[in-house]
Design a protein around this motif. Structure first.
Motif, short mmCIF file in Angstrom:
data_model
loop_
_atom_site.label_atom_id
_atom_site.label_comp_id
_atom_site.label_asym_id
_atom_site.label_seq_id
_atom_site.Cartn_x
_atom_site.Cartn_y
_atom_site.Cartn_z
N VAL A 106 0.85 -1.20 0.00
CA VAL A 106 0.00 0.00 0.00
C VAL A 106 0.88 1.24 0.00
O VAL A 106 0.66 2.19 -0.77
CB VAL A 106 -0.95 0.00 1.23
CG1 VAL A 106 -1.67 1.34 1.35
CG2 VAL A 106 -1.95 -1.14 1.13
N ALA A 107 1.89 1.20 0.86
CA ALA A 107 2.79 2.36 0.95
C ALA A 107 3.52 2.59 -0.37
O ALA A 107 3.60 3.72 -0.88
CB ALA A 107 3.79 2.13 2.08
N ALA A 108 4.02 1.51 -0.94
CA ALA A 108 4.73 1.63 -2.21
C ALA A 108 3.81 2.20 -3.29
O ALA A 108 4.23 3.03 -4.11
CB ALA A 108 5.26 0.26 -2.64
N GLN A 109 2.58 1.78 -3.25
CA GLN A 109 1.62 2.22 -4.26
C GLN A 109 1.33 3.72 -4.11
O GLN A 109 1.24 4.45 -5.10
CB GLN A 109 0.33 1.40 -4.12
CG GLN A 109 -0.70 1.72 -5.17
CD GLN A 109 -1.84 0.70 -5.14
OE1 GLN A 109 -1.60 -0.50 -5.23
NE2 GLN A 109 -3.06 1.19 -4.99
N THR A 110 1.20 4.14 -2.86
CA THR A 110 0.93 5.56 -2.61
C THR A 110 2.09 6.42 -3.13
O THR A 110 1.89 7.44 -3.80
CB THR A 110 0.72 5.79 -1.09
OG1 THR A 110 -0.29 4.89 -0.65
CG2 THR A 110 0.30 7.22 -0.81
N GLU A 111 3.28 5.97 -2.82
CA GLU A 111 4.47 6.70 -3.30
C GLU A 111 4.50 6.76 -4.82
O GLU A 111 4.85 7.78 -5.43
CB GLU A 111 5.75 6.01 -2.82
CG GLU A 111 6.10 6.35 -1.38
CD GLU A 111 7.27 5.49 -0.89
OE1 GLU A 111 8.18 5.21 -1.70
OE2 GLU A 111 7.24 5.08 0.29
N LEU A 112 4.12 5.62 -5.41
CA LEU A 112 4.16 5.51 -6.87
C LEU A 112 3.23 6.52 -7.52
O LEU A 112 3.58 7.18 -8.50
CB LEU A 112 3.75 4.09 -7.25
CG LEU A 112 4.03 3.70 -8.68
CD1 LEU A 112 5.53 3.59 -8.87
CD2 LEU A 112 3.36 2.38 -9.00
N VAL A 113 2.03 6.61 -6.96
CA VAL A 113 1.05 7.54 -7.53
C VAL A 113 1.59 8.97 -7.41
O VAL A 113 1.50 9.76 -8.36
CB VAL A 113 -0.32 7.39 -6.84
CG1 VAL A 113 -1.28 8.46 -7.33
CG2 VAL A 113 -0.89 6.01 -7.11
N ALA A 114 2.15 9.27 -6.24
CA ALA A 114 2.68 10.61 -6.04
C ALA A 114 3.78 10.91 -7.07
O ALA A 114 3.81 11.99 -7.69
CB ALA A 114 3.23 10.74 -4.62
N LEU A 115 4.64 9.93 -7.26
CA LEU A 115 5.73 10.08 -8.23
C LEU A 115 5.18 10.31 -9.64
O LEU A 115 5.62 11.22 -10.36
CB LEU A 115 6.59 8.81 -8.20
CG LEU A 115 7.78 8.77 -9.15
CD1 LEU A 115 8.85 9.76 -8.69
CD2 LEU A 115 8.37 7.36 -9.22
N ALA A 116 4.21 9.49 -10.00
CA ALA A 116 3.63 9.59 -11.34
C ALA A 116 2.99 10.96 -11.54
O ALA A 116 3.22 11.63 -12.55
CB ALA A 116 2.61 8.47 -11.56
N HIS A 117 2.24 11.37 -10.54
CA HIS A 117 1.54 12.66 -10.67
C HIS A 117 2.52 13.82 -10.73
O HIS A 117 2.29 14.81 -11.41
CB HIS A 117 0.53 12.82 -9.55
CG HIS A 117 -0.69 11.94 -9.73
ND1 HIS A 117 -1.78 11.99 -8.92
CD2 HIS A 117 -0.99 11.00 -10.68
CE1 HIS A 117 -2.69 11.11 -9.33
NE2 HIS A 117 -2.21 10.49 -10.39
#
Lengths: 701, 701
Positions: free
Chosen positions: A113-124
């Protein structure tokens, strides 16, 4: 129009980078390329793999940085740990959308979940919108684009057509796509959203609502993660005249989360979601086959505004079976006008031309009979849909020309009606009818159900939208849960009628109050700590004299002390005892997805044994409240069944609407309201809440 | 074994005369011959036509008298007016069975009815049994016998197999046959009974129950013309362990014949027929597709005695959808044992091995996972049926070998369980699973419903039959309809408890009676001419004193005189007023088909709004009565829901069984009994009829 250009990139890219491209056509990085090559994708495929010069005959790039252009979108088929750097590189390159096949994110637990949240932030941060992770991908048959590694393509590619499929579940979405394909249904677009870290089924629906060439939207959902977007998407689909057919799974989890208040047990997630979807014009189904039946029917773009069925049959038996099913599901089958019946009777003396119109096996020998009967059903019967039970007769190649010749002019003359066949036979024979705009089903009852859904959808799409309610100003709630008297005060201020009553602190106050209200009275303990007052003897009914008031006061106090020694006691409530009328319940329950949801039902067994309640998200107007009240199975009781007086439904509707506005104004701290019973007095005499419990979330603000 | 050798002649003749044989293969007299020649009928075809030497290459006989032998059966394809002489001739020749295609009998009105009656008499005089008239005929694939002119054969012949189809309707029966064929289902026998002048669907069912090679019986019925034969046939099927799947059409006619008494409106034909069929172990369906789904499942002859489902899925979404459907229809899906879950979790860490068991898309890469999960479901879960959602994965030719290899040993190791796949793909791939005894469905929910039906059927066939009740001795009924007091007397003698009461003729008797019974009392007019006593004020409740008795007596008499001046008055009934308890209703209604049918329900809305009643043909024992009582949706009220005391269900069951025995003993003159209300007091305190109306048929004897 909502700006969904990033989804254009995902679904209709002019160029697609495949990160982790593979030569092996059975691997995740290989399947999409193979499928696109096979389908003749109209855009440019840009494989990326540091280890290869070419992939499946295409030039392969060592890195994203080496790509000759910024691709419209990327397919990411690399292990989870490599995803962040891939996103970084895509950002550098100027790519704006990525489909993320990689698994190992939210679906594997907290770390994910944490990795996914970071990923979205990075993508955005890089202006990249994400589909997935853990998605099976998308396809768009019209341009030969296969951004998916689904093995469903092994058994054939989908057919082009005006159905779009959005699914949270990858395999289930692909199952729907394969089902459509195997039924020769055209479903050009499939979008599976996987973990929905960024783009959701709601976005997919919204995109399809705006997309030319998609006329029917199928959606599979488990959780509704963004209700606001979903409702906007459904609104957009409705504005575009596109029916949405939804399978919301997870009903059997209903009741798992038991809630404290009484009505809460009736407003489980799935039930609320059903109510919300229904209110937004969605066709709700429970299985993939019904979804495809209805999608097929809708794909012809004939959504009749008349909700009725005429049946032509070569088998009396089938006519009865169809009539039974139509009645069961509520699809009207009115009789043919007398004059038309007489005319048909003259054509075929032993026919029964009422409805179903039985043209007997004679129609085999004389196909003009089929034409005459069908024309009469359309012209004189005026049915929204005509279903012809022709079974294997229509499947006979020898007969099909004649049937087609008879039907073509009718199909042209009545473009706003459904003409459907129940037919058995070789697909190539049956497809000829389909090609002419005639719906073909194998099973008469499935045909009947699909027609019912489509006629309903036609009426919904043509009908008025419920009035938009302004969002009411926020109301200040007390700091802690109010006792009954306080609760009623709060609700009374909101315009909700409660039974006349007085809070009393001692016996003398109680006697004075009772005398002022007039006997008989009811007396109840006031305590936020005692929920089930009756169970412990802290409620006394039918108190007819001052002497009885005194006795009741002492008994109630004693009962409270005995059963809940530490309860905070706020006195005793003396209320006028109302009698007669019908006991109802109203309530509010805060749904984690859709916020405050109002519930209305009759009291007692209707709710407890039969789950006979109407639900609606708040706020709503009086007309909507009235519809809710009249929609329950027990409504005849309120309308005056069993020789009783009709209840004051207007007053109930007023109260229910006001309750819904109050709930919307109260905000997230309001957990629930339970008005049980609400007494609906005879017409003109009003409706009164006799009890009120308000529960607050102490933590929310 | 019932002697049904005449049906052997119709279905499996060694020689068949075709009267009205035609060279034209599209004519009624030509089609059967063409079909038999094509199928290689193993018997002798004997065409009869005075105008021809040969028919379709076969020697043709000028007359029946000219035939070289007495044929086992004849197909009669001559106009109605020639039928009698044809029967005569067949009789002379010694033929014992005839299928009568000819129309123009009972179905065309009164004249035809008379002709048909004469025809049957004529046939029976000659020892000939008739199928039809107006029948589409029969076929028996196993011997290539096609005694039918159905054009369904134009699109292909049926496949051999262990399903038999019996249908009153010709075209609908042929539709079922064609549906089976198009689904590659083996249904060797079709019998359509047409006008049923002699042989009925019941006979056809009975024959199939006794016939080797038929393991599943499908029946389509409209009217039940011979209930005694039908029940005997169903009994025979049950004894033979063969499930009967029935589609009884005509439900939407329910309520068309309004009846006078209250409960009558709830016991319409279709509802009664459903109840009777259900009680005899029949699987009731509403549409042809469900019928074939269940027939297909049953054709594997695996009818598990365990009614539970384990689900293995490659799609979490599908697992949820199946769980939802299973819960909706009442098919239990218990969780896997903890130890087995742990073992599977070790095999596949991210799997959810509860039930559904999600073995994820990993099962694609490692089919041993599918094997492990399915084995665990069978072994550790112990489910009666295991459904594997494999969708297009199972349809892939590349994967099917591996899946088959994994499944074959399991299929062999658990012969008493259902193993089913939900799969999409080419028929030739899917058939390979089917050939190994694995059920294959396209739709997961249809699979779930079919499994549910088959597990239920397994339990029913394995379960005990309800005890046979001896036919009670006939009871003498009064000459005309009894008033309430008489009715209660009659019922009391039959062991049915009524509230203590006294018939009184004047005020003083009433006062004496009331004082003897104890206050409060109820007073009611006694008159067979006043049915709705309450409506005219001829019932008074809660009478608490002698003074009130006097007043009530005068008021009731006055009300009766005012509202029904000519009513015969039998006095006034003074009854002890019972209170507390739950109001129920019991009744008897004479069904034109099945005779006296008992009904039980809770009073008020449960019956009036919800049709929540249980029905059963009379007589039945106390255990059956108890089952009926507990089967209604409102049963929790009797069991003590809502914090109330449990009612005396034993007393209710005793009363209901006694009522059923009384009704059976009373014979055809008893039209109806209405006990409404029956007050069920708390456990141990009994149940009492507070009102009783008996209606008699004045004409019957």
């Amino acid at each position: 129009m909502k700006d969904l250009s990033h989804i254009d990139g995902l679904l209709a890219p002019r160029s697609i980078a495949v990160i982790g491209a593979s030569e092996d056509v059975t691997r995740i990085g290989g399947r999409p390329i193979a499928a696109m090559l096979k389908a003749g994708y109209t855009g440019r495929i840009l494989p990326v793999n540091p280890k290869r010069e070419t992939v499946q005959g295409l030039k392969c790039y060592a890195s994203i940085d080496d790509l000759p252009e910024a691709p419209d979108a990327a397919l990411i088929a690399v292990p989870a740990r490599l995803v962040p750097e891939t996103i970084e590189a895509l950002g550098r390159k100027g790519c704006k959308a990525a489909t993320l096949f990689s698994a190992g994110f939210a679906e594997v637990g907290e770390e994910g979940v944490a990795a996914q949240t970071e990923l979205v932030a990075l993508a955005h941060k890089h202006g990249i919108r994400l589909l997935g992770p853990n998605t099976l991908g998308v396809y768009n048959v019209d341009i030969g684009y296969y951004g998916t590694f689904s093995s469903s393509l092994d058994t054939g590619h989908p057919r082009p057509g005006n159905i779009g499929i959005a699914s949270q579940s990858g395999a289930f979405g692909a199952h729907l796509g394969a089902l459509a394909r195997d039924r020769a249904l055209g479903a050009s677009v499939l979008i599976t959203t996987g973990n929905e870290a960024d783009i959701t089924v709601a976005d997919a629906i919204h995109w399809m609502a705006q997309r030319d060439g998609i006329d029917v939207i199928c959606a599979y959902m488990e959780a509704v993660t963004d209700p606001v977007s979903l409702l906007a998407a459904l609104e957009a689909a409705r504005d575009a005249g596109k029916p949405v057919i939804a399978l919301k799974a997870g009903r059997s989890a209903v009741g798992a989360q038991a809630a404290a208040s009484h009505t809460a047990s009736l407003t489980g997630d799935a039930v609320v979601a059903d109510a919300v979807l229904h209110d937004h014009g969605v066709i709700i189904v429970r299985d993939p086959e019904s979804m495809m039946d209805i999608a097929y029917a809708a794909s012809k773009k004939v959504l009749p505004s008349v909700h009725s069925l005429g049946v032509i049959t070569v088998s009396g038996g089938a006519g009865i079976v169809i009539s039974d099913e139509a009645e069961r599901i509520g699809l009207p089958m009115p009789a043919m006008p007398d004059a038309a019946q007489a005319r048909l009777k003259a054509l075929l003396p032993y026919a029964s031309p009422v409805n179903p119109l039985d043209c007997t096996a004679q129609a085999l020998n004389d196909p003009s009979l089929l034409e005459s009967f069908t024309r009469a059903a359309l012209e004189d019967g005026g049915y929204g849909a005509v279903l012809c039970f022709l079974t294997y007769v229509a499947g006979s190649p020898a007969v099909s020309d004649t049937i087609l010749a008879a039907m073509k002019p009718l199909r042209a003359a009545y473009p706003d009606r459904i003409i459907a066949f129940c037919a058995l036979g070789a697909p190539e024979v049956l497809e000829r009818y389909d090609d002419e705009g005639i719906l073909v089903f194998n099973d008469p009852c499935r045909a009947t159900r699909a027609i019912h859904a489509i006629c309903n959808a036609g009426a919904t799409l043509a009908g008025d939208r419920p009035a938009k309610m302004p969002v009411p100003d926020k109301i200040a709630l007390p700091d802690c849960a109010p006792d009954e008297a306080e609760a009623k005060n709060i609700l009374t201020k909101a315009g909700i009628a409660c039974a006349p009553e007085t809070r009393t602190k001692d016996v003398e106050e109680a006697v004075t109050a009772a005398e002022a209200l007039g006997f008989p009275v009811v007396m109840k303990i006031l305590s936020p700590d005692i929920i089930h007052k009756s169970d412990i003897g802290a409620v006394k009914l039918n108190i007819g004299s001052a002497e009885d008031v005194r006795m009741a006061f002492d008994e109630i106090m004693q009962a409270a002390k005995t059963h809940v020694p530490d309860a905070a006691i706020g006195g005793i409530l003396v209320a006028k005892q109302l009698s007669g009328g019908v006991e109802c319940l109203m309530g509010i329950n805060r749904d984690p997805t859709f916020g405050p949801v109002a519930v209305f039902g009759l009291g007692g067994i209707f709710v407890e044994l039969l789950d006979d309640v109407a639900l609606r998200t708040c706020p709503f107007d009086v007309a909507t409240a009235r519809d809710m009240i009249l929609s329950i199975r027990g409504a005849p009781i309120l309308k005056g069944a069993r020789g009783q007086e009709a209840s004051d439904i207007d007053a109930l509707a007023q109260m229910l609407s006001k309750l819904s506005i109050f709930a919307a104004a109260a905000g997230a701290r309001l957990l629930s309201i339970d008005l049980n019973p609400v007494l609906a007095l005879p017409q003109g005499q009003g409706a009164y809440a006799l009890d009120a419990v308000i529960e607050l979330n102490e933590e929310a603000s």
